[in-house]
Motif scaffolding. Structure first.
Motif, mmCIF file in Angstrom:
data_model
loop_
_atom_site.group_PDB
_atom_site.id
_atom_site.type_symbol
_atom_site.label_atom_id
_atom_site.label_comp_id
_atom_site.label_asym_id
_atom_site.label_seq_id
_atom_site.Cartn_x
_atom_site.Cartn_y
_atom_site.Cartn_z
ATOM 1 N N ILE A 38 0.841 -1.194 0.000
ATOM 2 C CA ILE A 38 0.000 0.000 0.000
ATOM 3 C C ILE A 38 0.878 1.248 0.000
ATOM 4 O O ILE A 38 0.601 2.228 -0.718
ATOM 5 C CB ILE A 38 -0.944 0.020 1.227
ATOM 6 N N THR A 41 2.513 1.606 -3.582
ATOM 7 C CA THR A 41 1.608 2.080 -4.635
ATOM 8 C C THR A 41 1.224 3.547 -4.424
ATOM 9 O O THR A 41 1.137 4.310 -5.384
ATOM 10 C CB THR A 41 0.336 1.217 -4.706
ATOM 11 N N ALA A 42 1.003 3.928 -3.168
ATOM 12 C CA ALA A 42 0.702 5.331 -2.895
ATOM 13 C C ALA A 42 1.890 6.205 -3.267
ATOM 14 O O ALA A 42 1.734 7.270 -3.879
ATOM 15 C CB ALA A 42 0.345 5.522 -1.426
ATOM 16 N N TRP A 44 4.187 5.678 -5.508
ATOM 17 C CA TRP A 44 4.310 5.815 -6.965
ATOM 18 C C TRP A 44 3.251 6.765 -7.525
ATOM 19 O O TRP A 44 3.515 7.508 -8.480
ATOM 20 C CB TRP A 44 4.212 4.449 -7.644
ATOM 21 N N GLY A 45 2.059 6.738 -6.946
ATOM 22 C CA GLY A 45 1.050 7.703 -7.383
ATOM 23 C C GLY A 45 1.493 9.134 -7.132
ATOM 24 O O GLY A 45 1.390 10.003 -8.012
ATOM 25 N N GLY A 171 -2.038 10.853 -10.875
ATOM 26 C CA GLY A 171 -1.476 10.211 -9.694
ATOM 27 C C GLY A 171 -2.431 9.197 -9.086
ATOM 28 O O GLY A 171 -2.031 8.090 -8.705
ATOM 29 N N VAL A 172 -3.711 9.553 -9.008
ATOM 30 C CA VAL A 172 -4.716 8.612 -8.501
ATOM 31 C C VAL A 172 -4.820 7.399 -9.421
ATOM 32 O O VAL A 172 -4.964 6.251 -8.955
ATOM 33 C CB VAL A 172 -6.079 9.317 -8.355
ATOM 34 N N TRP A 175 -1.951 5.075 -8.688
ATOM 35 C CA TRP A 175 -2.221 4.392 -7.420
ATOM 36 C C TRP A 175 -3.229 3.262 -7.633
ATOM 37 O O TRP A 175 -3.034 2.127 -7.161
ATOM 38 C CB TRP A 175 -2.747 5.409 -6.413
ATOM 39 N N GLY A 178 -1.709 0.279 -9.456
ATOM 40 C CA GLY A 178 -0.862 -0.519 -8.582
ATOM 41 C C GLY A 178 -1.659 -1.405 -7.652
ATOM 42 O O GLY A 178 -1.320 -2.566 -7.418
ATOM 43 N N LEU A 179 -2.759 -0.873 -7.114
ATOM 44 C CA LEU A 179 -3.591 -1.637 -6.198
ATOM 45 C C LEU A 179 -4.337 -2.763 -6.897
ATOM 46 O O LEU A 179 -4.606 -3.806 -6.291
ATOM 47 C CB LEU A 179 -4.596 -0.702 -5.514
#
Length: 241
Positions: A38, A41-42, A44-45, A171-172, A175, A178-179
């Motif tokens: 988590i 991924t955040a 990287w966003g 960016g979202v 994220w 990735g999730l």
């Protein structure tokens, strides 16, 4: 060619924050050690958001930071072939420079970290289950969704966003990717993000670093390029662009 420095520095910022969060989670003795997917991924966003802001502020209004995105936009007439290639090269160099900065920031932690895969994973992606065909497919799907969603989000039907909102939306998106589908390959979805840092891993004097896994390196390059091209074709067919 006014966009080249922006694309270079924006990609460097992307990699500093993105590979930096992986280093924080994976390297021995870091304050964020073992904080999990988590966090990665955040991070990287946020990294993409900050990279796009940087690129745009320096005269690169597209803020691609990604050769696969640049390819799709070139197919859509945004770039000439020469502009597209120059932009991609700038992004790749930015990826190398950004990874070198991460290496320097975590200098004492390389020797403290015994696991070679963890060190490589800071720089470039490693599949959870190695299957070149499946890994290629996952990277292609991820980049297809990335490019398609960019075209969809900024479609005229969604209205004109206020200035400065775009990077947050992208960016979202990173994220979310990735999730949702980042698990199988670590979701490179960007040749410059993977190949640039992999080159840095190969040339830097990292203590006990092991191989740079060149046998896998084509997957996070070719997969995203194919996914980006297919996304353009699909978006054109369904009327998103």
């Amino acid at each position: 060619m006014d966009n080249l420095f922006g694309e270079f520095l924006g990609t460097a910022i992307l990699v500093i924050f993105g590979c930096g969060v992986v280093a924080d989670v994976c390297l021995k003795g870091s304050k964020g050690e073992n904080s999990g997917w988590i966090v990665i991924t955040a991070g990287w966003g946020f990294a993409v958001m900050l990279g796009v802001f940087t690129a745009t502020s320096l005269g690169a209004p597209q803020g691609d930071l990604n050769p696969a995105v640049t390819l799709a936009k070139a197919m859509n007439g945004v770039y000439t072939p020469t502009q597209a290639v120059a932009t991609m090269v700038s992004q790749l160099i930015g990826g190398i420079v950004g990874a070198i900065v991460v290496y320097l920031a975590y200098l004492p932690h390389w020797e403290a970290t015994e696991d070679k895969a963890s060190k490589l994973g800071v720089f470039s992606t490693i599949p959870a289950i190695r299957s070149y065909a499946s890994n290629f497919l996952c990277e292609a799907i991820g980049t297809f969704l990335l490019v398609l969603m960019i075209f969809a989000m900024f479609h005229a039907n969604n209205g004109k966003f206020p200035a400065g909102v775009g990077p947050y939306l992208v960016g979202v998106l990173i994220w979310a990717l990735g999730l949702s589908i980042g698990g199988p390959t670590g979701y490179a979805i960007n040749p410059a993000r993977d190949l640039g840092p992999r080159i840095a891993h190969a040339i830097l004097p990292i203590a006990g670093k092991g191989t740079s896994d060149w046998a896998y390196s084509w997957v996070p390059v070719v997969g995203p390029m194919v996914g980006g091209a297919v996304a353009y074709i699909f978006a054109k067919l369904v009327g998103i662009i």
